[in-house]
Design a protein around this motif. Structure first.
Motif, PDB file in Angstrom:
ATOM      1  N   GLU A 142       0.824  -1.209   0.000  1.00 29.63           N
ATOM      2  CA  GLU A 142       0.000   0.000   0.000  1.00 29.63           C
ATOM      3  C   GLU A 142       0.859   1.261   0.000  1.00 29.63           C
ATOM      4  OE1 GLU A 142      -2.119  -0.836   3.573  1.00 29.63           O
ATOM      5  OE2 GLU A 142      -3.883  -1.560   2.488  1.00 29.63           O
ATOM      6  N   PHE A 143       1.907   1.257   0.818  1.00 29.38           N
ATOM      7  CA  PHE A 143       2.807   2.403   0.897  1.00 29.38           C
ATOM      8  C   PHE A 143       3.448   2.660  -0.467  1.00 29.38           C
ATOM      9  CE2 PHE A 143       7.004   4.280   1.668  1.00 29.38           C
ATOM     10  CZ  PHE A 143       6.627   5.424   2.343  1.00 29.38           C
ATOM     11  N   ASP A 144       3.942   1.610  -1.101  1.00 29.38           N
ATOM     12  CA  ASP A 144       4.564   1.744  -2.425  1.00 29.38           C
ATOM     13  C   ASP A 144       3.575   2.287  -3.460  1.00 29.38           C
ATOM     14  OD1 ASP A 144       6.952   0.832  -1.374  1.00 29.38           O
ATOM     15  OD2 ASP A 144       6.710  -1.215  -2.159  1.00 29.38           O
ATOM     16  N   ALA A 145       2.313   1.867  -3.367  1.00 31.85           N
ATOM     17  CA  ALA A 145       1.287   2.356  -4.296  1.00 31.85           C
ATOM     18  C   ALA A 145       1.034   3.847  -4.106  1.00 31.85           C
ATOM     19  CB  ALA A 145      -0.003   1.567  -4.117  1.00 31.85           C
ATOM     20  N   ILE A 146       1.038   4.308  -2.862  1.00 31.78           N
ATOM     21  CA  ILE A 146       0.848   5.739  -2.588  1.00 31.78           C
ATOM     22  C   ILE A 146       2.029   6.545  -3.118  1.00 31.78           C
ATOM     23  CG2 ILE A 146       0.748   7.474  -0.743  1.00 31.78           C
ATOM     24  CD1 ILE A 146      -0.935   5.426   0.838  1.00 31.78           C
ATOM     25  N   ILE A 147       3.241   6.079  -2.875  1.00 28.35           N
ATOM     26  CA  ILE A 147       4.433   6.768  -3.371  1.00 28.35           C
ATOM     27  C   ILE A 147       4.408   6.836  -4.893  1.00 28.35           C
ATOM     28  CG2 ILE A 147       6.953   6.673  -3.544  1.00 28.35           C
ATOM     29  CD1 ILE A 147       5.875   7.572  -0.791  1.00 28.35           C
ATOM     30  N   HIS A 148       4.043   5.747  -5.544  1.00 32.45           N
ATOM     31  CA  HIS A 148       3.939   5.726  -7.008  1.00 32.45           C
ATOM     32  C   HIS A 148       2.916   6.760  -7.479  1.00 32.45           C
ATOM     33  CE1 HIS A 148       3.874   4.119 -11.074  1.00 32.45           C
ATOM     34  NE2 HIS A 148       2.550   4.127 -10.997  1.00 32.45           N
ATOM     35  N   CYS A 149       1.796   6.826  -6.808  1.00 38.48           N
ATOM     36  CA  CYS A 149       0.758   7.791  -7.160  1.00 38.48           C
ATOM     37  C   CYS A 149       1.268   9.221  -7.004  1.00 38.48           C
ATOM     38  CB  CYS A 149      -0.466   7.556  -6.279  1.00 38.48           C
ATOM     39  SG  CYS A 149      -1.848   8.645  -6.617  1.00 38.48           S
ATOM     40  N   PHE A 150       1.947   9.513  -5.903  1.00 40.26           N
ATOM     41  CA  PHE A 150       2.486  10.863  -5.673  1.00 40.26           C
ATOM     42  C   PHE A 150       3.490  11.242  -6.748  1.00 40.26           C
ATOM     43  CE2 PHE A 150       1.825  10.898  -0.766  1.00 40.26           C
ATOM     44  CZ  PHE A 150       0.479  11.091  -0.949  1.00 40.26           C
ATOM     45  N   ARG A 151       4.342  10.319  -7.120  1.00 36.36           N
ATOM     46  CA  ARG A 151       5.362  10.600  -8.143  1.00 36.36           C
ATOM     47  C   ARG A 151       4.734  10.973  -9.484  1.00 36.36           C
ATOM     48  NH1 ARG A 151       8.747   5.474  -6.621  1.00 36.36           N
ATOM     49  NH2 ARG A 151      10.131   6.347  -5.056  1.00 36.36           N
ATOM     50  N   ASN A 152       3.579  10.402  -9.770  1.00 39.21           N
ATOM     51  CA  ASN A 152       2.943  10.604 -11.072  1.00 39.21           C
ATOM     52  C   ASN A 152       1.805  11.611 -11.049  1.00 39.21           C
ATOM     53  OD1 ASN A 152       4.449   8.621 -12.682  1.00 39.21           O
ATOM     54  ND2 ASN A 152       3.633   7.221 -11.164  1.00 39.21           N
ATOM     55  N   SER A 153       1.575  12.240  -9.899  1.00 39.82           N
ATOM     56  CA  SER A 153       0.475  13.189  -9.774  1.00 39.82           C
ATOM     57  C   SER A 153       0.898  14.594 -10.176  1.00 39.82           C
ATOM     58  CB  SER A 153      -0.012  13.210  -8.317  1.00 39.82           C
ATOM     59  OG  SER A 153      -0.958  14.237  -8.134  1.00 39.82           O
ATOM     60  N   ASN A 154       0.043  15.271 -10.923  1.00 46.16           N
ATOM     61  CA  ASN A 154       0.309  16.669 -11.281  1.00 46.16           C
ATOM     62  C   ASN A 154       0.036  17.629 -10.128  1.00 46.16           C
ATOM     63  OD1 ASN A 154       1.041  16.010 -13.893  1.00 46.16           O
ATOM     64  ND2 ASN A 154      -1.058  16.153 -14.640  1.00 46.16           N
ATOM     65  N   SER A 155      -0.691  17.176  -9.109  1.00 46.74           N
ATOM     66  CA  SER A 155      -1.043  18.072  -8.018  1.00 46.74           C
ATOM     67  C   SER A 155      -0.062  18.034  -6.843  1.00 46.74           C
ATOM     68  CB  SER A 155      -2.462  17.774  -7.518  1.00 46.74           C
ATOM     69  OG  SER A 155      -2.536  16.465  -7.008  1.00 46.74           O
ATOM     70  N   VAL A 156       0.886  17.084  -6.842  1.00 50.24           N
ATOM     71  CA  VAL A 156       1.902  17.020  -5.785  1.00 50.24           C
ATOM     72  C   VAL A 156       3.030  17.972  -6.144  1.00 50.24           C
ATOM     73  CG1 VAL A 156       3.593  15.535  -4.629  1.00 50.24           C
ATOM     74  CG2 VAL A 156       1.325  14.656  -5.158  1.00 50.24           C
ATOM     75  N   ARG A 157       3.435  18.800  -5.180  1.00 44.26           N
ATOM     76  CA  ARG A 157       4.495  19.780  -5.421  1.00 44.26           C
ATOM     77  C   ARG A 157       5.818  19.097  -5.790  1.00 44.26           C
ATOM     78  NH1 ARG A 157       2.062  21.241  -0.668  1.00 44.26           N
ATOM     79  NH2 ARG A 157       0.643  22.996  -0.870  1.00 44.26           N
ATOM     80  N   PHE A 158       6.609  19.775  -6.618  1.00 46.34           N
ATOM     81  CA  PHE A 158       7.893  19.253  -7.068  1.00 46.34           C
ATOM     82  C   PHE A 158       8.802  18.937  -5.877  1.00 46.34           C
ATOM     83  CE2 PHE A 158      12.302  19.840  -8.446  1.00 46.34           C
ATOM     84  CZ  PHE A 158      12.371  18.829  -9.393  1.00 46.34           C
ATOM     85  N   LYS A 159       8.776  19.793  -4.864  1.00 50.08           N
ATOM     86  CA  LYS A 159       9.599  19.593  -3.669  1.00 50.08           C
ATOM     87  C   LYS A 159       9.321  18.218  -3.048  1.00 50.08           C
ATOM     88  CE  LYS A 159       9.789  21.321   1.055  1.00 50.08           C
ATOM     89  NZ  LYS A 159       9.279  22.330   1.986  1.00 50.08           N
ATOM     90  N   ILE A 160       8.067  17.842  -2.967  1.00 55.07           N
ATOM     91  CA  ILE A 160       7.701  16.552  -2.388  1.00 55.07           C
ATOM     92  C   ILE A 160       8.136  15.420  -3.306  1.00 55.07           C
ATOM     93  CG2 ILE A 160       5.765  15.117  -1.604  1.00 55.07           C
ATOM     94  CD1 ILE A 160       6.274  17.552   0.211  1.00 55.07           C
ATOM     95  N   LYS A 161       7.900  15.587  -4.603  1.00 53.90           N
ATOM     96  CA  LYS A 161       8.320  14.547  -5.555  1.00 53.90           C
ATOM     97  C   LYS A 161       9.818  14.310  -5.495  1.00 53.90           C
ATOM     98  CE  LYS A 161       4.694  15.139  -8.983  1.00 53.90           C
ATOM     99  NZ  LYS A 161       4.391  15.378 -10.385  1.00 53.90           N
ATOM    100  N   LYS A 162      10.576  15.394  -5.345  1.00 51.70           N
ATOM    101  CA  LYS A 162      12.029  15.287  -5.264  1.00 51.70           C
ATOM    102  C   LYS A 162      12.437  14.514  -4.000  1.00 51.70           C
ATOM    103  CE  LYS A 162      16.157  18.105  -5.622  1.00 51.70           C
ATOM    104  NZ  LYS A 162      16.714  19.442  -5.734  1.00 51.70           N
ATOM    105  N   MET A 163      11.731  14.754  -2.887  1.00 53.36           N
ATOM    106  CA  MET A 163      12.055  14.088  -1.625  1.00 53.36           C
ATOM    107  C   MET A 163      11.813  12.577  -1.701  1.00 53.36           C
ATOM    108  SD  MET A 163      10.530  16.785   1.139  1.00 53.36           S
ATOM    109  CE  MET A 163      10.757  15.669   2.495  1.00 53.36           C
ATOM    110  N   ILE A 164      10.789  12.167  -2.425  1.00 59.60           N
ATOM    111  CA  ILE A 164      10.473  10.733  -2.463  1.00 59.60           C
ATOM    112  C   ILE A 164      11.176  10.021  -3.607  1.00 59.60           C
ATOM    113  CG2 ILE A 164       8.278  10.968  -1.278  1.00 59.60           C
ATOM    114  CD1 ILE A 164       6.854  10.789  -3.946  1.00 59.60           C
ATOM    115  N   GLY A 165      11.924  10.780  -4.403  1.00 59.85           N
ATOM    116  CA  GLY A 165      12.746  10.175  -5.440  1.00 59.85           C
ATOM    117  C   GLY A 165      12.019   9.974  -6.676  1.00 59.85           C
TER     118      GLY A 165
END
Length: 61
Positions: free
Chosen positions: A38-61
């Motif tokens: 479940e955690f991996d699925a959420i991280i994958h979703c955040f990485r591919n979301s247009n609404s998540v800030r770049f700063k957050i995407k950068k932090m999660i790799g």
């Protein structure tokens, strides 16, 4: 009870700040932890979301 995570509301906080603001039974109740799948699925979703800030995407790799 379903839970929803909205990409535009994802923020980063120091764990100490998060724990110091915790009020048992008022703000939230911890019911369980996420399994790795479940955690991996959420991280994958955040990485591919247009609404998540770049700063957050950068932090999660």
């Amino acid at each position: 009870m379903p839970t929803f995570i909205y990409g535009d509301q994802v923020e980063d906080y120091e764990q100490a700040l998060f724990e110091s603001n915790y009020m048992e039974g008022i703000d939230y109740v911890i019911l369980d932890i996420l399994v790795k799948k479940e955690f991996d699925a959420i991280i994958h979703c955040f990485r591919n979301s247009n609404s998540v800030r770049f700063k957050i995407k950068k932090m999660i790799g």
